[in-house]
Design an enzyme around this catalytic site. Structure first.
Site, short mmCIF file in Angstrom:
data_model
loop_
_atom_site.label_atom_id
_atom_site.label_comp_id
_atom_site.label_asym_id
_atom_site.label_seq_id
_atom_site.Cartn_x
_atom_site.Cartn_y
_atom_site.Cartn_z
N ASP A 105 0.86 -1.18 0.00
CA ASP A 105 0.00 0.00 0.00
C ASP A 105 0.90 1.24 0.00
O ASP A 105 1.81 1.32 -0.81
CB ASP A 105 -0.99 -0.06 1.18
CG ASP A 105 -1.91 1.16 1.25
OD1 ASP A 105 -2.77 1.29 0.37
OD2 ASP A 105 -1.77 1.96 2.18
N HIS A 305 -7.18 -5.83 -1.21
CA HIS A 305 -6.10 -4.88 -0.98
C HIS A 305 -5.09 -5.32 0.06
O HIS A 305 -3.93 -4.90 0.01
CB HIS A 305 -6.71 -3.54 -0.56
CG HIS A 305 -5.70 -2.48 -0.34
ND1 HIS A 305 -4.87 -2.02 -1.33
CD2 HIS A 305 -5.36 -1.78 0.78
CE1 HIS A 305 -4.07 -1.08 -0.84
NE2 HIS A 305 -4.35 -0.92 0.44
#
Length: 327
Positions: A105, A305
């Site tokens: 991320d 994610h």
């Protein structure tokens, strides 16, 4: 799955900030950098196996998080400052040789840009969830305003720009915020879980708490994160998003420079960040324009994610052979 054990913690003076690092094992240094809203703990499944493979496995709390320093100035959370922290930790833990970096991320741009800005300090870099897209041609604020804000649509990074309301929303009920945010970006959430709404709406409006959370995040895992953010607050973590223009200006000095080292990219096909929220048709092809030695692009089916938490064994099985090949 690897049996998780509590690592050793070190508080490292990285130069501009003191950074907490979870450390396990001995050997060449592998430094892991988390994203938002996470912690060193997001690497809990990888620390042991990487250590067992013959490395010093180390995962930091990015400044603003957990046990690391938490400056109260927005500019303290610029990419320039955070990459300096990464370099400072690497130098403190392994002064005589370049380190290997892995980021997820926000941690992915942090490690890509750490290696871009200090190629002598790092010998290989892996990114999870966010491909390397080179030195930007314009700040990301311009991109999301064009795609969302100017059309009157909500985008979470636009919501994060104003100091105060985003922090207040997240801190009002940390557990509720984390459950909804983690679930909404996970591979378990059905399409449409991340609601389409108008610019100016708060982040949590319309977001779903699944009741029974997916098995990859246990009650104990969530308890740990809740404790960390209850103690640290959200000003530092959210301020990362308030530095897009500052980051753009700093990165311009590296225009034309490629990442000249072994790299690796891992993403999930249900991760909106992996394709740049729909802007990037082929993250691997884009990345090859900016790196010289891409050793793999791995797209995990059904993975959202939270790559290394949703698919810990698969991610570890991809990372360890790559690490052994670049050590």
């Amino acid at each position: 799955m690897h049996q998780f054990k509590t690592p050793d913690f070190k508080l490292v003076d990285a130069g501009q900030a003191k950074i907490r690092v979870a450390v396990e094992g001995e050997g060449p240094l592998v430094l892991m950098v988390h994203g938002f809203p996470e912690s060193w703990y997001s690497w809990r499944h990888q620390l042991g196996p990487i250590a067992q493979a013959g490395f010093t496995a180390a995962a930091i709390d990015v400044r603003g998080y957990g046990g690391s320093d938490k400056p109260r100035d927005i500019a303290a959370y610029s990419m320039e400052n955070i990459t300096a922290d990464v370099a400072g930790v690497a130098k403190a833990l392994q002064p005589d040789a370049p380190a290997i970096l892995i980021g997820h991320d926000w941690g992915a741009p942090i490690v890509w840009n750490s290696s871009l800005s200090r190629p002598e300090a790092f010998k290989a870099t892996a990114g999870l969830s966010v491909a390397y897209s080179g030195v930007p041609n314009r700040p990301f604020t311009d991109i999301f305003r064009e795609a969302f804000t100017d059309k009157g649509l909500f985008f979470y990074q636009a919501w994060f720009q104003e100091v105060g309301p985003p922090e207040a929303e997240a801190e009002a009920d940390v557990r509720d915020f984390l459950r909804k945010f983690y679930y909404g970006a996970s591979g378990d959430a059905p399409a449409g879980t991340w609601p389409i709404k108008k610019h100016g709406a708060p982040l949590l409006e319309g977001m779903v708490d699944p009741g029974v959370f997916p098995a990859w995040l246990t009650a104990a895992d969530l308890d740990y994160y809740v404790g960390e953010f209850t103690a640290s607050g959200f000003f530092g973590p959210i301020s990362r998003y308030r530095n897009h223009e500052r980051d753009f200006e700093w990165l311009q000095q590296f225009k034309g420079r490629k990442l000249d080292m072994p790299t690796l990219l891992i993403g999930g096909d249900r991760d909106p960040a992996f394709n740049g929220f729909g802007r990037i048709a082929d993250p691997g092809a884009m990345m090859r324009q900016h790196v010289t030695d891409l050793r793999g692009v791995h797209v995990l089916p059904g993975c959202g994610h939270w790559t290394q938490q949703e698919r810990p064994d698969e991610v570890t099985a991809l990372l360890v052979p790559w690490l052994k090949g670049v050590r």
